[in-house]
Design an enzyme around this catalytic site. Structure first.
Site, mmCIF file in Angstrom:
data_model
loop_
_atom_site.group_PDB
_atom_site.id
_atom_site.type_symbol
_atom_site.label_atom_id
_atom_site.label_comp_id
_atom_site.label_asym_id
_atom_site.label_seq_id
_atom_site.Cartn_x
_atom_site.Cartn_y
_atom_site.Cartn_z
ATOM 1 N N GLY A 45 35.789 46.649 -62.377
ATOM 2 C CA GLY A 45 36.181 48.044 -62.283
ATOM 3 C C GLY A 45 37.585 48.237 -62.810
ATOM 4 O O GLY A 45 38.422 47.329 -62.695
ATOM 5 N N GLN A 50 45.555 52.093 -64.526
ATOM 6 C CA GLN A 50 45.869 50.663 -64.611
ATOM 7 C C GLN A 50 46.210 50.225 -66.037
ATOM 8 O O GLN A 50 46.740 49.140 -66.242
ATOM 9 C CB GLN A 50 44.688 49.823 -64.105
ATOM 10 N N CYS A 95 42.050 42.906 -57.581
ATOM 11 C CA CYS A 95 42.413 44.016 -58.468
ATOM 12 C C CYS A 95 43.101 43.445 -59.697
ATOM 13 O O CYS A 95 43.949 42.566 -59.569
ATOM 14 C CB CYS A 95 43.346 44.970 -57.730
ATOM 15 N N LEU A 96 42.727 43.937 -60.873
ATOM 16 C CA LEU A 96 43.361 43.472 -62.106
ATOM 17 C C LEU A 96 44.867 43.724 -62.092
ATOM 18 O O LEU A 96 45.615 43.014 -62.762
ATOM 19 C CB LEU A 96 42.725 44.161 -63.325
ATOM 20 N N HIS A 137 37.517 51.754 -54.107
ATOM 21 C CA HIS A 137 38.697 51.033 -54.607
ATOM 22 C C HIS A 137 39.287 51.761 -55.820
ATOM 23 O O HIS A 137 40.499 51.988 -55.898
ATOM 24 C CB HIS A 137 38.283 49.595 -54.962
ATOM 25 N N GLU A 138 38.428 52.132 -56.770
ATOM 26 C CA GLU A 138 38.903 52.774 -58.013
ATOM 27 C C GLU A 138 39.394 54.195 -57.755
ATOM 28 O O GLU A 138 40.379 54.633 -58.359
ATOM 29 C CB GLU A 138 37.796 52.769 -59.074
ATOM 30 N N HIS A 141 42.880 54.277 -56.661
ATOM 31 C CA HIS A 141 43.855 54.174 -57.759
ATOM 32 C C HIS A 141 44.274 55.557 -58.249
ATOM 33 O O HIS A 141 45.432 55.768 -58.611
ATOM 34 C CB HIS A 141 43.254 53.399 -58.945
HETATM 35 C C1 QAP Z 1 37.838 46.371 -57.965
HETATM 36 O O1 QAP Z 1 38.455 44.532 -59.259
HETATM 37 C C2 QAP Z 1 36.937 45.786 -56.939
HETATM 38 O O2 QAP Z 1 42.907 38.829 -59.309
HETATM 39 C C3 QAP Z 1 37.731 45.730 -59.311
HETATM 40 O O3 QAP Z 1 42.945 37.252 -61.477
HETATM 41 C C4 QAP Z 1 37.296 44.665 -56.219
HETATM 42 O O4 QAP Z 1 37.761 43.957 -61.285
HETATM 43 C C5 QAP Z 1 35.754 46.351 -56.663
HETATM 44 C C6 QAP Z 1 40.319 40.476 -61.286
HETATM 45 C C7 QAP Z 1 36.457 44.150 -55.265
HETATM 46 C C8 QAP Z 1 34.912 45.830 -55.707
HETATM 47 C C9 QAP Z 1 35.274 44.735 -55.007
HETATM 48 C C10 QAP Z 1 41.182 40.181 -60.250
HETATM 49 C C11 QAP Z 1 40.352 39.660 -62.400
HETATM 50 C C12 QAP Z 1 39.400 41.605 -61.257
HETATM 51 C C13 QAP Z 1 42.042 39.111 -60.321
HETATM 52 C C14 QAP Z 1 38.448 43.694 -60.340
HETATM 53 C C15 QAP Z 1 42.079 38.301 -61.448
HETATM 54 C C16 QAP Z 1 41.210 38.575 -62.486
HETATM 55 C C17 QAP Z 1 39.330 42.511 -60.268
HETATM 56 CO CO CO Z 2 42.171 47.879 -58.610
#
Ligand code: QAP
Ligand code: CO
Length: 174
Positions: A45, A50, A95-96, A137-138, A141
């Site tokens: 996501g 971001q 989270c990215l 979550h999004e 943001h």
């Molecule tokens: C949000 O999160 C989310 O730490 C999206 O090193 C999270 O795409 C939705 C990511 C949990 C539902 C459940 C995180 C990639 C990606 C990192 C992400 C990383 C590389 C997170």
């Molecule tokens: Co995020």
């Protein structure tokens, strides 16, 4: 279109994203760039803020049972409003914009969402499981809220300490 991720503790992540009124080529160009960027960075996501576009747009590509993210499952969400919510669930989120950190966050289990697609068509979506969690979550943001803002005081303190250490180590490597 070259995108770069805005990472915590960058204050830009705290801004409230603006409503989208023009469903034009500029918006489509951004959405078209966000998708490959999210896949390359191993995301499921991504909100526009971001990548430094504080507008109310987000994309989701939830992995299937095989862990794949087929492009036809891409969901583009503009100007979302949660109109109903129920239940409670907890999931270890990341989270990215907060790389390498994962913590349990409690969210609504089911939500109903009103939003627009990239052409401005109004849509309704009922979501549960990971889709509902990721949408919440999004959408956070868009309000300038990060998943770490949901942690308890002690968990947050622990996070700040570990994150600062990581940033310091990263700096030394450069
Ligand atoms: C949000 O999160 C989310 O730490 C999206 O090193 C999270 O795409 C939705 C990511 C949990 C539902 C459940 C995180 C990639 C990606 C990192 C992400 C990383 C590389 C997170
Ligand atoms: Co995020």
């Amino acid at each position: 279109m070259q995108l770069t991720i805005v990472e915590y503790p960058d204050k830009r992540l705290k801004n409230k994203s603006k409503e989208i009124k023009n469903f034009d080529a500029e918006l489509h160009k951004l959405l078209d760039a966000m998708h490959p960027f999210m896949i390359e960075t191993n995301g499921i996501g991504l909100a526009a803020i971001q990548v430094n576009y504080p507008i109310r747009a987000l994309i989701l590509n939830i992995p299937n049972e095989d862990g794949e993210q087929p492009p036809e499952n891409l969901l583009e969400v503009i100007n979302p409003v949660i109109t109903a919510k129920s239940g409670e669930t907890s999931y270890q989120e990341g989270c990215l914009s907060v790389p390498k950190f994962y913590e349990d966050v409690t969210r609504y289990e089911k939500i109903t969402l009103h939003y627009q697609d990239r052409y401005g068509n109004t849509k309704t979506l009922e979501a549960d499981d990971l889709l509902a969690i990721a949408l919440q979550h999004e959408i956070d943001h868009l309000e300038g809220i990060l998943f770490i803002d949901h942690l308890s005081y002690s968990r947050r303190k622990k996070f700040e300490k570990e994150y600062k250490r990581m940033l310091k180590e990263r700096k030394q490597k450069k």
